[in-house]
Design a protein around this motif. Structure first.
Motif, short mmCIF file in Angstrom:
data_model
loop_
_atom_site.label_atom_id
_atom_site.label_comp_id
_atom_site.label_asym_id
_atom_site.label_seq_id
_atom_site.Cartn_x
_atom_site.Cartn_y
_atom_site.Cartn_z
N PRO A 288 -52.96 -84.34 26.64
CA PRO A 288 -53.49 -85.38 25.76
C PRO A 288 -54.36 -84.81 24.64
O PRO A 288 -55.59 -84.86 24.70
CB PRO A 288 -54.34 -86.24 26.72
N PHE A 289 -53.71 -84.32 23.60
CA PHE A 289 -54.48 -83.72 22.51
C PHE A 289 -55.02 -84.76 21.54
O PHE A 289 -55.96 -84.51 20.82
CB PHE A 289 -53.60 -82.71 21.76
N GLY A 290 -54.35 -85.91 21.50
CA GLY A 290 -54.86 -86.96 20.64
C GLY A 290 -54.44 -86.84 19.19
O GLY A 290 -55.02 -87.49 18.32
N TYR A 291 -53.44 -86.01 18.89
CA TYR A 291 -52.97 -85.86 17.52
C TYR A 291 -51.63 -86.56 17.36
O TYR A 291 -51.12 -87.20 18.27
CB TYR A 291 -52.83 -84.37 17.18
N SER A 292 -51.02 -86.43 16.18
CA SER A 292 -49.71 -87.02 15.94
C SER A 292 -48.68 -86.36 16.84
O SER A 292 -48.91 -85.30 17.41
CB SER A 292 -49.31 -86.84 14.47
N THR A 293 -47.50 -87.02 16.94
CA THR A 293 -46.45 -86.52 17.83
C THR A 293 -46.08 -85.07 17.50
O THR A 293 -46.02 -84.21 18.39
CB THR A 293 -45.21 -87.41 17.71
N SER A 294 -45.82 -84.78 16.24
CA SER A 294 -45.36 -83.44 15.85
C SER A 294 -46.42 -82.39 16.16
O SER A 294 -46.13 -81.33 16.70
CB SER A 294 -44.99 -83.41 14.37
N ILE A 295 -47.66 -82.69 15.79
CA ILE A 295 -48.74 -81.72 16.02
C ILE A 295 -48.95 -81.51 17.52
O ILE A 295 -49.13 -80.38 17.99
CB ILE A 295 -50.04 -82.18 15.34
N VAL A 333 -60.10 -69.78 39.55
CA VAL A 333 -61.30 -69.76 38.70
C VAL A 333 -60.97 -70.26 37.30
O VAL A 333 -61.72 -71.05 36.70
CB VAL A 333 -61.90 -68.34 38.65
N MET A 334 -59.84 -69.82 36.76
CA MET A 334 -59.43 -70.28 35.42
C MET A 334 -59.22 -71.79 35.40
O MET A 334 -59.63 -72.47 34.45
CB MET A 334 -58.17 -69.54 34.96
N CYS A 335 -58.57 -72.32 36.44
CA CYS A 335 -58.36 -73.77 36.51
C CYS A 335 -59.68 -74.52 36.63
O CYS A 335 -59.87 -75.57 36.01
CB CYS A 335 -57.45 -74.12 37.69
N LEU A 336 -60.58 -73.98 37.42
CA LEU A 336 -61.90 -74.61 37.59
C LEU A 336 -62.63 -74.71 36.26
O LEU A 336 -63.15 -75.77 35.89
CB LEU A 336 -62.73 -73.80 38.59
N ILE A 337 -62.66 -73.62 35.52
CA ILE A 337 -63.34 -73.61 34.23
C ILE A 337 -62.63 -74.54 33.25
O ILE A 337 -63.27 -75.32 32.52
CB ILE A 337 -63.42 -72.18 33.66
N GLY A 338 -61.30 -74.48 33.23
CA GLY A 338 -60.52 -75.29 32.29
C GLY A 338 -60.71 -76.78 32.49
O GLY A 338 -60.93 -77.53 31.53
N ALA A 346 -67.15 -81.94 25.46
CA ALA A 346 -67.00 -80.83 24.51
C ALA A 346 -66.07 -81.23 23.36
O ALA A 346 -65.24 -82.13 23.50
CB ALA A 346 -66.45 -79.60 25.23
N PRO A 347 -66.19 -80.57 22.21
CA PRO A 347 -65.29 -80.86 21.08
C PRO A 347 -63.84 -80.56 21.43
O PRO A 347 -63.54 -79.81 22.37
CB PRO A 347 -65.81 -79.90 19.98
N ASP A 348 -62.93 -81.13 20.64
CA ASP A 348 -61.51 -80.98 20.92
C ASP A 348 -61.07 -79.52 20.92
O ASP A 348 -60.23 -79.12 21.74
CB ASP A 348 -60.69 -81.75 19.88
N GLY A 349 -61.63 -78.71 20.04
CA GLY A 349 -61.25 -77.30 19.98
C GLY A 349 -61.60 -76.57 21.27
O GLY A 349 -60.82 -75.74 21.76
N VAL A 350 -62.76 -76.89 21.84
CA VAL A 350 -63.17 -76.27 23.10
C VAL A 350 -62.28 -76.76 24.24
O VAL A 350 -61.90 -75.98 25.12
CB VAL A 350 -64.65 -76.59 23.39
N LYS A 351 -61.92 -78.05 24.21
CA LYS A 351 -61.04 -78.57 25.25
C LYS A 351 -59.65 -77.94 25.17
O LYS A 351 -59.00 -77.73 26.20
CB LYS A 351 -60.94 -80.10 25.13
N TYR A 352 -59.24 -77.64 23.96
CA TYR A 352 -57.94 -76.96 23.81
C TYR A 352 -58.01 -75.57 24.44
O TYR A 352 -57.05 -75.13 25.09
CB TYR A 352 -57.59 -76.86 22.33
N PHE A 353 -59.13 -74.90 24.30
CA PHE A 353 -59.33 -73.62 24.99
C PHE A 353 -59.29 -73.81 26.50
O PHE A 353 -58.70 -73.00 27.23
CB PHE A 353 -60.67 -73.00 24.56
N GLY A 354 -59.89 -74.90 26.98
CA GLY A 354 -59.84 -75.21 28.40
C GLY A 354 -58.43 -75.43 28.89
O GLY A 354 -58.06 -75.04 30.00
#
Length: 478
Positions: A288-295, A333-338, A346-354
């Motif tokens: 769920p990135f919240g952007y348009s379909t293509s993006i 651990v990666m899943c826990l942090i993500g 957190a901002p969308d950019g940080v969530k994308y990193f997660g």
């Protein structure tokens, strides 16, 4: 007696299906052909495994790639208008997703590769019913291929090969986003929406691969015509005496299948598998990135590319070090942090990193759990049944398909919280398994020393083969 390796190997990989029994008996009588097992130089052995990899890897990866595309393309179809045109209001979409996993889990046992053709033909006349049919059709592929690979590779060469095979799934995540982005431009062609073309074209590709597969696949190492007689003998011998001085039991008996049902290792690995299947399927079906379909479709690509690289690295070093649990722990651990990042504000950019961490951790972790259980089950039929039972862990995928509700957008607190619960199950189960494996290995080492001194119980070769992974000379992989 002390257990000294037999000089005459009697190995013969067998299939769990009854139609191979006559083939098994024939090979029983041909073991004399394997008496003079060739000694290969390290370079010759490397060339042999490369030959096997190049013959088996591409077709198995293509089959699993299409399997994952066909099961996961509904996420891209959702972005491309599926929900609107089919009026999937409320939780209807989630129900359709769930109906894939229920028959998938119930039917997931070693099966023949002809099922690839079946799932390619299933193209959505009624979404819910067809998702259930898709689950039935796909159920046998993953455990069947893992079981098949155990016929060919020693146990500490297995995770890297499973990783390369499973890498097709992570590639599917990246490829499906790009493909859906391209197919979206066909919307309106022949009066069909873009999501319809996603299903039609990807289903057609699956059918084509299914037709090709029987002409490329080989049954067993000892019948593989692309290998020389010396290479066939070496693989059979290497696999049979991989972790036992007397070889593992390969004759069929119902008690070996039932032994898997009563084995504590299988039932402890199932919740560990659940801790991966939930996050993996949840993040695959919902990004769920919240952007348009293509993006949104294009944003799904980089996390899966990173996951493919990660799982190959994990597989290589896990086999090299002959250890599984440290890499499984790293994935948890990666899943826990993500998920912790994504449930926050957190901002969308940080969530994308997660999201990167979730995809990398869950996809890289799964081959480790699968190969770990396979390594610690001895006997072809017990191993086959145990790998089938492991598929029960996919029920967490069914749960993951209904916990990301539209009304919870954009934070999806409920979904991420329950995914964190699955990750927590992994953190509980993993140390229990490690503790038990270490304790049993220590007990068996003490028993071995007692046997060598003449004070402990003595076993014949036949008794050791019958005991399988319960034999005193069997050591669990950690």
């Amino acid at each position: 007696m002390t257990y000294v390796a037999n000089t005459v190997p009697a190995g013969r990989p067998t299939s769990i299906s009854s139609e191979h029994k006559q083939h098994d008996e024939k090979r029983l009588n041909s073991d004399s052909n394997l008496k003079n097992v060739p000694t290969l130089t390290p370079e010759q052995e490397r060339r042999l495994w490369r030959k096997v990899d190049l013959r088996l890897g591409p077709i198995l990866s293509l089959m699993f790639l299409m399997s994952f595309l066909d099961r996961g393309n509904i996420g891209n179809a959702k972005l491309d208008g599926l929900v609107t045109q089919l009026d999937l209001t409320g939780n209807k979409f989630n129900i359709a997703l769930t109906m894939f996993f229920i028959p998938y889990c119930l039917c997931e046992c070693p099966a023949k590769f002809a099922i690839t053709l079946t799932w390619g033909i299933v193209i959505y006349p009624q979404l819910v019913a067809v998702r259930a049919c898709l689950g039935i059709a796909e159920a046998g592929l993953f455990p069947g291929v893992i079981y098949y690979l155990t016929f060919w590779y020693p146990r500490h060469m297995l995770q890297y090969r499973i990783g390369m095979f499973f890498g097709a799934a992570t590639s599917a995540g990246a490829f499906s986003g790009l493909l859906a982005f391209a197919i979206n431009h066909m919307s309106g062609t022949a009066g069909l929406e873009g999501w319809s073309w996603i299903f039609l074209l990807e289903g057609l590709a699956t059918i084509v691969i299914a037709i090709i597969a029987p002409f490329v696949m080989v049954d067993f190492p000892d019948t593989a015509k692309f290998l020389t007689p010396e290479e066939r003998a070496f693989i059979v011998w290497k696999k049979k005496y991989d972790n036992s001085s007397v070889g593992e039991e390969e004759r069929f008996a119902v008690r070996y299948v039932w032994a898997a049902f009563g084995d504590w290792k299988v039932w402890l690995h199932i919740p560990l598998f659940m801790s991966i299947a939930g996050p993996l399927n949840g993040i695959t079906l919902f990004l769920p990135f919240g952007y348009s379909t293509s993006i949104s479709q294009l944003l799904t690509v980089p996390p899966y590319v990173a996951a493919t690289i990660t799982l190959v690295i994990f597989g290589y070093y896990s086999d090299k070090l002959k250890m599984r649990y440290p890499f499984i722990l790293a994935g948890l651990v990666m899943c826990l942090i993500g998920f912790s990042i994504n449930i926050s504000t957190a901002p969308d950019g940080v969530k994308y990193f997660g999201t990167f961490l979730i995809v990398m951790g869950s996809y890289a972790e799964l081959p480790g759990v699968v190969s770990w259980l396979s390594n610690n089950l001895s006997g072809q039929y017990k191993r086959g049944a145990g790998m089938g039972l492991l598929g029960l862990g996919n029920f967490s995928g069914a749960i993951a398909s209904v916990i990301y509700r539209s009304q919870d957008s954009p934070r999806f607190i409920l979904g991420h919280a329950l995914e964190l619960m699955f990750v927590g199950i992994g953190f509980i189960t993993l140390p229990i398994l490690v503790f038990l494996y270490k304790r049993v290995n220590a007990q068996r080492e003490a028993e071995r020393l007692a046997m060598e001194s003449g004070e402990g119980l003595q076993y014949s070769d036949e008794e050791l083969r019958e005991l399988g992974d319960r034999a005193p000379d069997f050591r669990y992989t950690l």
